[in-house]
Design a protein around this motif. Sequence first.
Motif, PDB file in Angstrom:
ATOM      1  N   TYR A   1      18.084  33.594 -12.475  1.00  0.00           N
ATOM      2  CA  TYR A   1      16.735  33.398 -11.922  1.00  0.00           C
ATOM      3  C   TYR A   1      15.721  33.035 -13.003  1.00  0.00           C
ATOM      4  CZ  TYR A   1      12.293  34.342  -9.606  1.00  0.00           C
ATOM      5  OH  TYR A   1      11.034  34.225  -9.106  1.00  0.00           O
ATOM      6  N   THR A   2      15.734  33.772 -14.110  1.00  0.00           N
ATOM      7  CA  THR A   2      14.726  33.542 -15.150  1.00  0.00           C
ATOM      8  C   THR A   2      14.952  32.226 -15.886  1.00  0.00           C
ATOM      9  OG1 THR A   2      16.052  34.878 -16.654  1.00  0.00           O
ATOM     10  CG2 THR A   2      14.228  35.996 -15.551  1.00  0.00           C
ATOM     11  N   GLY A   3      16.123  31.621 -15.720  1.00  0.00           N
ATOM     12  CA  GLY A   3      16.395  30.329 -16.350  1.00  0.00           C
ATOM     13  C   GLY A   3      15.764  29.162 -15.600  1.00  0.00           C
ATOM     14  N   PHE A   4      15.278  29.400 -14.376  1.00  0.00           N
ATOM     15  CA  PHE A   4      14.632  28.334 -13.619  1.00  0.00           C
ATOM     16  C   PHE A   4      13.186  28.167 -14.101  1.00  0.00           C
ATOM     17  CE2 PHE A   4      18.308  29.062 -11.083  1.00  0.00           C
ATOM     18  CZ  PHE A   4      18.572  27.835 -10.477  1.00  0.00           C
TER      19      PHE A   4
ATOM     20  N   GLN B   1      10.661  28.624  -9.668  1.00  0.00           N
ATOM     21  CA  GLN B   1      10.642  30.019  -9.202  1.00  0.00           C
ATOM     22  C   GLN B   1       9.571  30.180  -8.118  1.00  0.00           C
ATOM     23  OE1 GLN B   1      10.198  32.781 -12.455  1.00  0.00           O
ATOM     24  NE2 GLN B   1      11.939  31.950 -13.575  1.00  0.00           N
ATOM     25  N   TYR B   2       8.418  29.548  -8.363  1.00  0.00           N
ATOM     26  CA  TYR B   2       7.311  29.616  -7.420  1.00  0.00           C
ATOM     27  C   TYR B   2       7.695  28.937  -6.104  1.00  0.00           C
ATOM     28  CZ  TYR B   2       2.700  28.774  -5.395  1.00  0.00           C
ATOM     29  OH  TYR B   2       1.633  28.724  -4.543  1.00  0.00           O
TER      30      TYR B   2
ATOM     31  N   GLN C   1       7.898  27.671  -0.599  1.00  0.00           N
ATOM     32  CA  GLN C   1       8.127  26.536   0.316  1.00  0.00           C
ATOM     33  C   GLN C   1       9.211  26.885   1.334  1.00  0.00           C
ATOM     34  OE1 GLN C   1       9.555  23.066  -1.833  1.00  0.00           O
ATOM     35  NE2 GLN C   1      11.599  23.905  -2.060  1.00  0.00           N
ATOM     36  N   PRO C   2       9.104  26.288   2.534  1.00  0.00           N
ATOM     37  CA  PRO C   2      10.180  26.515   3.506  1.00  0.00           C
ATOM     38  C   PRO C   2      11.407  25.680   3.153  1.00  0.00           C
ATOM     39  CG  PRO C   2       8.524  25.035   4.426  1.00  0.00           C
ATOM     40  CD  PRO C   2       8.026  25.437   3.073  1.00  0.00           C
TER      41      PRO C   2
ATOM     42  N   VAL D   1      13.543  28.377   6.882  1.00  0.00           N
ATOM     43  CA  VAL D   1      13.602  29.755   6.440  1.00  0.00           C
ATOM     44  C   VAL D   1      12.796  29.888   5.150  1.00  0.00           C
ATOM     45  CG1 VAL D   1      15.706  29.540   5.045  1.00  0.00           C
ATOM     46  CG2 VAL D   1      15.271  31.651   6.272  1.00  0.00           C
ATOM     47  N   TYR D   2      12.193  31.048   4.952  1.00  0.00           N
ATOM     48  CA  TYR D   2      11.493  31.344   3.699  1.00  0.00           C
ATOM     49  C   TYR D   2      12.248  32.446   2.958  1.00  0.00           C
ATOM     50  CZ  TYR D   2       7.271  28.856   5.224  1.00  0.00           C
ATOM     51  OH  TYR D   2       6.390  27.905   5.620  1.00  0.00           O
ATOM     52  N   PHE D   3      12.231  32.376   1.639  1.00  0.00           N
ATOM     53  CA  PHE D   3      12.783  33.473   0.847  1.00  0.00           C
ATOM     54  C   PHE D   3      11.648  34.389   0.413  1.00  0.00           C
ATOM     55  CE2 PHE D   3      15.998  30.107   0.010  1.00  0.00           C
ATOM     56  CZ  PHE D   3      17.093  30.776   0.540  1.00  0.00           C
ATOM     57  N   GLN D   4      11.891  35.685   0.530  1.00  0.00           N
ATOM     58  CA  GLN D   4      10.902  36.666   0.062  1.00  0.00           C
ATOM     59  C   GLN D   4      11.563  37.538  -0.997  1.00  0.00           C
ATOM     60  OE1 GLN D   4       9.479  39.350   3.122  1.00  0.00           O
ATOM     61  NE2 GLN D   4       8.607  40.689   1.564  1.00  0.00           N
TER      62      GLN D   4
END
Lengths: 249, 341
Positions: free
Chosen positions: B200-203, B208-209, B214-215, B297-300
């Motif tokens: 994750y932190t490599g993106f 990441q935002y 965004q959907p 779908v959204y990611f939370q």
Amino acid sequence: MKRGEIMGFQSAVTWRPLSEQAVMMTLGNRMDPSVQQYVQRVKQAVERNPFPGFVEAVPSYTGLAFFYDPMNVREKMDVEGSMQDQVRIWVDQLLTSIEDDDDQQHNGRIVEIPVCYGGEFGPDLSYVADYHSCSEDQVIAHHQQGEYLIYMIGFAPGFPFVGGMAEEIATPRRDTPRERVPAGSVGIAGAQTGIYPFATPGGWQLIGQTPLVLFDETKTEPSLLRSGDRIQFVPIDEQQFKKLKEVRS
Amino acid sequence: MNIEVVKPGMLTTVQDAGRYGYLDQGVVQSGAMDRLALRTANLLVGNDEQAAALELTVTGPVLRFHQPALIAVTGGGMTPHVDGQAFSLGVPIYLPEESILTFRAERTGIRAYVAIAGGFNVPEVLNSQSTYLRAGFGGYEGRALKEGDLLDSNPLSQEAKQYMESVEGEAPFAPKWGANLLWLDDEETDVLRVFPGAHYTGFTPESQYRFTEQPFILSSQSDRMGFLLEGDEPLQMGKTESILSEAVAFGTVQVPPDGNPRILMADRQTTGGYPKIAQVAVVDHYKLAQLRPQEHVYFQMISFQEAETLYILQEKAMKQRASAILLYWKETIRGDSLASR
């Protein structure tokens, strides 16, 4: 493995969640036979003495994933906090009990794989030879002399990820993949060599074929090869290939 | 052979809770995509939660039951009809002999599960009855059902037998009880809770935002192996890391070089080598499994600790559901008023 080496690995272990039902133990990020050997030691130790809720352990190049049933961990270990923390603590404690030993039982098996090289069994052998401006026999010699270690089984049932092929015969994949690669085909893709357990589409350069069955779901141990095993390729001719194939069927 | 496949439906396979113990030999886990629906269907007919059921996709089959049977249908995407009469999802349904079970498409969800009292009688391969389509083993002859197939169910438990005898000769019916709602059933269905994956932190901060703001649309190129999602713009790593393949799990979100996330599902390969941006929390796997192509779908983002806590709550809710169903079962057999028709 020696005590110092084992302690070195133990202190290099890092943990992270894979899911709520699996935790990943990692040792750096490079392919290394001694890391693989340590991973196998840990895997065997946990399988021999599983923690409550343990389901299975999946090795890879640099780590080992532990899959578990969290509610079972919670019940049997009688914990209120994180189940994954409990699993980690349990395995961490086990790591301290891994002793040095020189016996060979942890070094994996050596599995002989008979291969009929070239001809209809290895239609790309001449391409690989041309690519390296050498003879087909030289390609076979390089391939057959390699010391191969299986880092993991994945991609397809029984498919080994193998390290240790001679750089002299590393060859890029075919530009156009074949629609059907026969089961047992032995191929080269870049610096890797591998064996197709099933007939599938594929882009590897095919240099030979083994009559052995790599995966049989009717057996209790369905995969012929396991991570940690070493492979020895043994050249055979067409007659031996047919004979071995008949014996099986 | 008491169940005849008159029409197979789009993709109807036998699936249980999955094949365990063979991942290290490259054998995929398989099993039901919507595990909660599978477990609930089994509970409703008095089976072990993990027993094999039929997984129906998009369009259901037409099944003829040559003998009386007790079934339950759960999940989404369709509702059951017996000899033309509509029934709800999530209730046990008594079928007299020669009943014909059909399905009508609904607008929400995509996968339904049919459990039968006693369970489906297909052989176990490597400790599981799940169909492994690519390798061609498990389930019904290692493949999806087709027209003319004949399925058998196992002998009934003592309770189910008593129950069936008490209603013998009746028309198709469902009692007035069913699976209670779980506390989570009213959650928003277009939000998937995730926790950060290994890379994750490599993106890039922007990726990441975008990942949570965004959907994403589910592509029609999605199947039991994995779901392909498309956003407005691709997700990118800050610098290309070379990643060695390692174990993956149900719900792992990988991002291949094209920048479109793939969520690994029931028939995923045992290992993966693409960057892992996130992991879908188990608590939302049922939403994921019921997502239809072209839906968004959204990611939370939540923490791993929250995901673990939610998991415990969901399992506790399932335990309550199981106890409630067991109580109804007991009362039904005794003929108490609560459960009478």
